[in-house]
Design a protein around this motif. Structure first.
Motif, mmCIF file in Angstrom:
data_model
loop_
_atom_site.group_PDB
_atom_site.id
_atom_site.type_symbol
_atom_site.label_atom_id
_atom_site.label_comp_id
_atom_site.label_asym_id
_atom_site.label_seq_id
_atom_site.Cartn_x
_atom_site.Cartn_y
_atom_site.Cartn_z
ATOM 1 N N LEU A 69 0.852 -1.190 0.000
ATOM 2 C CA LEU A 69 0.000 0.000 0.000
ATOM 3 C C LEU A 69 0.881 1.230 0.000
ATOM 4 O O LEU A 69 1.851 1.309 0.764
ATOM 5 C CB LEU A 69 -0.916 0.004 1.221
ATOM 6 N N LEU A 70 0.549 2.212 -0.848
ATOM 7 C CA LEU A 70 1.398 3.380 -1.035
ATOM 8 C C LEU A 70 0.646 4.653 -0.669
ATOM 9 O O LEU A 70 -0.514 4.835 -1.054
ATOM 10 C CB LEU A 70 1.883 3.471 -2.481
ATOM 11 N N LYS A 71 1.343 5.539 0.078
ATOM 12 C CA LYS A 71 0.793 6.845 0.425
ATOM 13 C C LYS A 71 1.311 7.903 -0.551
ATOM 14 O O LYS A 71 2.297 7.683 -1.262
ATOM 15 C CB LYS A 71 1.173 7.217 1.857
ATOM 16 N N SER A 72 0.658 9.057 -0.556
ATOM 17 C CA SER A 72 1.031 10.120 -1.490
ATOM 18 C C SER A 72 2.417 10.677 -1.202
ATOM 19 O O SER A 72 3.070 11.221 -2.094
ATOM 20 C CB SER A 72 -0.011 11.248 -1.457
ATOM 21 N N ASP A 73 2.883 10.553 0.057
ATOM 22 C CA ASP A 73 4.206 11.076 0.395
ATOM 23 C C ASP A 73 5.324 10.092 0.090
ATOM 24 O O ASP A 73 6.494 10.341 0.426
ATOM 25 C CB ASP A 73 4.260 11.477 1.875
ATOM 26 N N ILE A 76 5.604 3.510 1.941
ATOM 27 C CA ILE A 76 5.088 2.230 1.449
ATOM 28 C C ILE A 76 4.955 1.261 2.610
ATOM 29 O O ILE A 76 5.883 1.119 3.417
ATOM 30 C CB ILE A 76 6.023 1.628 0.375
ATOM 31 N N TYR A 77 3.793 0.625 2.698
ATOM 32 C CA TYR A 77 3.624 -0.449 3.678
ATOM 33 C C TYR A 77 3.560 -1.774 2.921
ATOM 34 O O TYR A 77 2.702 -1.976 2.060
ATOM 35 C CB TYR A 77 2.356 -0.278 4.502
ATOM 36 N N SER A 78 4.488 -2.675 3.240
ATOM 37 C CA SER A 78 4.525 -4.005 2.630
ATOM 38 C C SER A 78 3.860 -5.002 3.576
ATOM 39 O O SER A 78 4.308 -5.161 4.722
ATOM 40 C CB SER A 78 5.973 -4.431 2.347
ATOM 41 N N VAL A 79 2.828 -5.657 3.110
ATOM 42 C CA VAL A 79 2.134 -6.653 3.931
ATOM 43 C C VAL A 79 3.052 -7.859 4.101
ATOM 44 O O VAL A 79 3.510 -8.435 3.108
ATOM 45 C CB VAL A 79 0.804 -7.077 3.278
ATOM 46 N N PRO A 80 3.378 -8.244 5.336
ATOM 47 C CA PRO A 80 4.315 -9.363 5.531
ATOM 48 C C PRO A 80 3.710 -10.694 5.100
ATOM 49 O O PRO A 80 2.504 -10.916 5.194
ATOM 50 C CB PRO A 80 4.577 -9.338 7.049
ATOM 51 N N ASN A 81 4.576 -11.570 4.594
ATOM 52 C CA ASN A 81 4.184 -12.935 4.210
ATOM 53 C C ASN A 81 2.963 -12.938 3.291
ATOM 54 O O ASN A 81 2.071 -13.787 3.418
ATOM 55 C CB ASN A 81 3.888 -13.778 5.460
ATOM 56 N N SER A 82 2.928 -11.998 2.356
ATOM 57 C CA SER A 82 1.715 -11.840 1.532
ATOM 58 C C SER A 82 1.825 -12.674 0.251
ATOM 59 O O SER A 82 2.147 -12.177 -0.826
ATOM 60 C CB SER A 82 1.443 -10.368 1.213
ATOM 61 N N ILE A 101 -2.992 -3.577 9.431
ATOM 62 C CA ILE A 101 -2.579 -2.592 8.421
ATOM 63 C C ILE A 101 -2.512 -1.217 9.100
ATOM 64 O O ILE A 101 -3.470 -0.795 9.758
ATOM 65 C CB ILE A 101 -3.590 -2.533 7.261
ATOM 66 N N PRO A 102 -1.396 -0.505 8.999
ATOM 67 C CA PRO A 102 -1.303 0.814 9.637
ATOM 68 C C PRO A 102 -2.392 1.762 9.138
ATOM 69 O O PRO A 102 -2.688 1.811 7.943
ATOM 70 C CB PRO A 102 0.090 1.303 9.222
#
Length: 238
Positions: A69-73, A76-82, A101-102
């Motif tokens: 998941l990517l924010k405008s700034d 990046i949040y990478s989902v673990p073990n996805s 998920i944050p």
């Protein structure tokens, strides 16, 4: 003036107290609707591809991996073990529930069709990576990224098998989707709907004709299907 100052500090304390009450993480639901063109997909139902072949499936499975998941700034949040195996359940749908998920505001999501390089040949049982799912060839060739088993009616009216087992790193395809409206994850769970279109796998840029070939495994034609599902096979709906 003192009353004003006290009011200001009271409001500030209330603001930060509310911030502390906000959850740091939440759940996100990814829903995948399986389609055949505009029709809802059903096992055993006959469909027609762009080459005019009438066919049906008894099995359709798709691996996705490395969900981000990517924010405008740029964060990046990478989902673990996805590593997730998607298949029609609940009629034509499959629901994937992601936890922890944050919270925040996200502008896009991305993942791969297939299993990323580091796990494809590792033999590690991570997420939905498990040979018991009947999606692995062996540890030297890795996983099948997409598996479709079924049959078609040939020009003489005979029923013949259709085998679509696509894998190898050449067919690992990145999918990136920008939300029409930012995805705000806070106190309530988030939801994203995708559609997988079966017919797109046989349509563009390469027309697949089962009369010419109906077994796609470790051949150049399998790579053509990989190029087909790179774009348009999965669509972001909302």
């Amino acid at each position: 003036m003192k009353i004003t100052n006290y009011s200001f500090f009271a409001l500030a304390l209330l603001f930060f107290a509310c911030q502390d009450d906000m959850p740091k993480t939440t759940n996100l639901q990814l829903e995948f609707a399986h389609k055949a063109g505009i029709e809802d997909f059903e096992y055993g139902r006959m469909y027609e591809n762009i080459a005019g072949n009438r066919f049906s499936l008894r099995l359709w499975r798709t691996y996705i991996s490395d969900v981000k998941l990517l924010k405008s700034d740029g964060e990046i949040y990478s989902v673990p073990n996805s590593y997730h195996l998607i298949e029609p359940q609940n009629l034509n749908r499959f629901t994937l529930n992601l936890s922890d998920i944050p919270t925040g505001t996200y502008e896009s999501i991305q993942y791969y069709i297939g299993v990323t390089d580091e796990e494809n040949l590792s033999g590690q049982l991570v997420g939905d990576l498990d040979p018991s799912n009947n999606m692995a060839w062996n540890w030297t060739t890795g996983y099948k990224f997409i598996r479709m088993d079924g049959e078609f009616e040939d020009n003489e009216g005979n029923r013949r098998g259709v085998v679509v087992h696509i894998g190898t790193n050449e067919n690992l395809k990145l999918q990136s989707f920008t939300f029409q409206n930012p995805l705000i994850l806070g106190q309530s769970e988030g939801h994203i709907l995708f559609e997988l279109d079966l017919l797109e796998a046989f349509k563009s840029p390469h027309t697949i004709d089962f009369e010419v070939l109906n077994d796609f495994q470790f051949n150049n034609e399998a790579d053509l299907i990989g190029e087909n599902y790179a774009n348009g096979f999965i669509k972001l709906i909302k």
